[in-house]
Design a protein around this motif. Structure first.
Motif, mmCIF file in Angstrom:
data_model
loop_
_atom_site.group_PDB
_atom_site.id
_atom_site.type_symbol
_atom_site.label_atom_id
_atom_site.label_comp_id
_atom_site.label_asym_id
_atom_site.label_seq_id
_atom_site.Cartn_x
_atom_site.Cartn_y
_atom_site.Cartn_z
ATOM 1 N N ASP A 44 0.863 -1.185 0.000
ATOM 2 C CA ASP A 44 0.000 0.000 0.000
ATOM 3 C C ASP A 44 0.894 1.227 0.000
ATOM 4 O OD1 ASP A 44 -1.624 2.166 0.652
ATOM 5 O OD2 ASP A 44 -2.884 1.006 2.019
ATOM 6 N N LYS A 96 -2.485 1.493 -4.741
ATOM 7 C CA LYS A 96 -3.071 2.721 -4.184
ATOM 8 C C LYS A 96 -2.148 3.925 -4.386
ATOM 9 C CE LYS A 96 -5.220 -0.131 -0.586
ATOM 10 N NZ LYS A 96 -5.544 -0.277 0.851
ATOM 11 N N ARG A 107 -3.491 7.417 -3.898
ATOM 12 C CA ARG A 107 -3.682 7.957 -2.554
ATOM 13 C C ARG A 107 -2.387 8.519 -1.965
ATOM 14 N NH1 ARG A 107 -5.585 3.677 1.224
ATOM 15 N NH2 ARG A 107 -5.458 5.448 2.664
ATOM 16 N N THR A 126 -3.279 1.382 -9.390
ATOM 17 C CA THR A 126 -4.428 1.932 -8.693
ATOM 18 C C THR A 126 -5.543 0.900 -8.762
ATOM 19 O OG1 THR A 126 -3.817 4.192 -9.313
ATOM 20 C CG2 THR A 126 -6.092 3.829 -8.645
ATOM 21 N N TYR A 127 -6.189 0.624 -7.635
ATOM 22 C CA TYR A 127 -7.235 -0.396 -7.561
ATOM 23 C C TYR A 127 -6.732 -1.761 -8.040
ATOM 24 C CZ TYR A 127 -10.255 3.673 -6.995
ATOM 25 O OH TYR A 127 -10.822 4.843 -6.562
#
Length: 373
Positions: free
Chosen positions: A134, A162, A165, A190-191
């Motif tokens: 992450d 992620k 983020r 991402t995702y």
């Protein structure tokens, strides 16, 4: 692992690991919905009695899921039990093309890899360790779980998930992760959106079991998604980019297709393979060693540091060619092509008896200890 019979298709087994909340199940669900015609079998291992991850993927996998609740897979089963699960998923009647072991967030990746490598099932082959991190929580995760540095060093592919983020910290995290890996490819996501073809061969529209689909690779090249392709910006949840075009996920990696009519010199090729660069995740294809073995071609399968050759008789009437596909992240495809070209040898000579020793180290006999781990 027992030697497969010539022409027998082996199913890659990918170990998907990462600490709690990194996005492993999201990545697996993404693969399920982006696998094209390929069929994915999964061994899903939750930690705890309520198998949330298994439920999250069960709708897509149905009877292709083996769920192990209430414990770590690396502690809950031994190699023989894992072989039982693999046997169920690798049965020809199941039609599975790739098996993904989604580990618990508290599992030990090295033990899972050793279990797969120790498997005696002739129908499977190790497909690599994918570690998911992450990006937004990486610093905190590393502080709480110092073992993550060791896990990253073992990985064949690291997905920095992620990344959206992490904002301006994303590039710093990517640089930090790359400093912690050992020759692994590192891709941002991402995702959990990673192109499935980075992990396994998606089944072509006309299935050619046991053969690499070079025609399909060239179709990608013609549409601008082949060697050195980049660009994944602006893709929405519906699989289309900001301009309404179908989204492609090839921006995270580069690929190179190589073919040569001139036989490869085994010593030169092994020098190339032993020094393959960081980020070169997969090598697959067939090698012609010419006079060194006139009866056989050598299927090659490399993922991360894992390498294996499988000698098999040349198919009747097939051209004597070396055909390879290389896939990686941040690789210099033109430089790799030149290095492969330098491995060819058209000098007429009689093969010396020691020339193939380097290759034969990676042709595994029953009971042989794996040299890659």
């Amino acid at each position: 692992m027992r030697q497969p019979s010539p022409g027998h298709r082996q199913i890659p087994v990918v170990v998907l690991a990462g600490f709690l909340g990194s996005g492993k199940t999201t990545l697996l669900n993404h693969l399920l919905h982006r696998s094209g015609g390929s069929r994915i079998g999964a061994i899903v291992n939750d930690f705890g009695a309520i198998e949330i991850d298994a439920m999250a993927v069960a709708g897509a996998l149905g009877d292709s899921t083996v769920s192990l609740g209430n414990g770590c897979l690396c502690c809950a089963v031994d190699v023989s039990e894992l072989d039982g699960y693999l046997d169920r998923l690798a049965a020809p009647s199941a039609g599975i093309d790739v098996i993904v072991i989604e580990a618990s967030g508290l599992a030990e990746p090295q033990e899972l890899v050793r279990m797969v490598l120790a498997s005696e099932h002739p129908g499977i082959v190790y497909g690599g360790l994918v570690e998911v991190v992450d990006a937004a929580e990486f610093d905190d995760t590393r502080a709480r779980h110092p073992a993550i540095d060791r896990h990253l060093a073992l990985a064949d592919l690291v997905v920095v998930n992620k990344i959206d983020r992490a904002e301006e910290e994303g590039q710093r995290v990517l640089r930090l992760v790359r400093s912690l890996v050992d020759r692994a490819a590192v891709v941002a996501a991402t995702y959990g959106r990673v192109d499935p073809e980075f992990l396994f061969d998606c089944r072509p529209s006309e299935e050619r079991v046991g053969q690499l689909s070079f025609d399909d690779l060239h179709e990608h090249d013609e549409h601008g998604h082949g060697e050195g392709g980049h660009g994944d910006g602006g893709h929405g949840e519906d699989g289309h980019d900001e301009h309404g075009h179908a989204a492609h996920l090839h921006g995270g990696y580069d690929s190179l297709s190589f073919a040569a009519e001139t036989p490869m010199d085994p010593r030169r090729l092994m020098a190339f393979l032993d020094s393959r660069p960081a980020g070169l995740y997969r090598i697959k294809g067939y090698v012609d060693f010419g006079a060194y073995d006139v009866r056989n071609r050598y299927a090659v399968h490399a993922v991360g540091r894992f390498l294996r050759f499988y000698p098999e008789p040349w198919p009747a009437g097939s051209p004597r060619l070396t055909q390879l596909v290389l896939i990686g992240s941040g690789i210099d495809a033109p430089a790799l092509r030149k290095e492969l070209e330098a491995c060819t040898s058209d000098a007429p000579h009689t093969a010396d008896e020691h020339g193939m020793w380097g290759v034969l180290r990676y042709v595994q006999d029953p009971g042989e200890q794996d040299p890659a781990f």
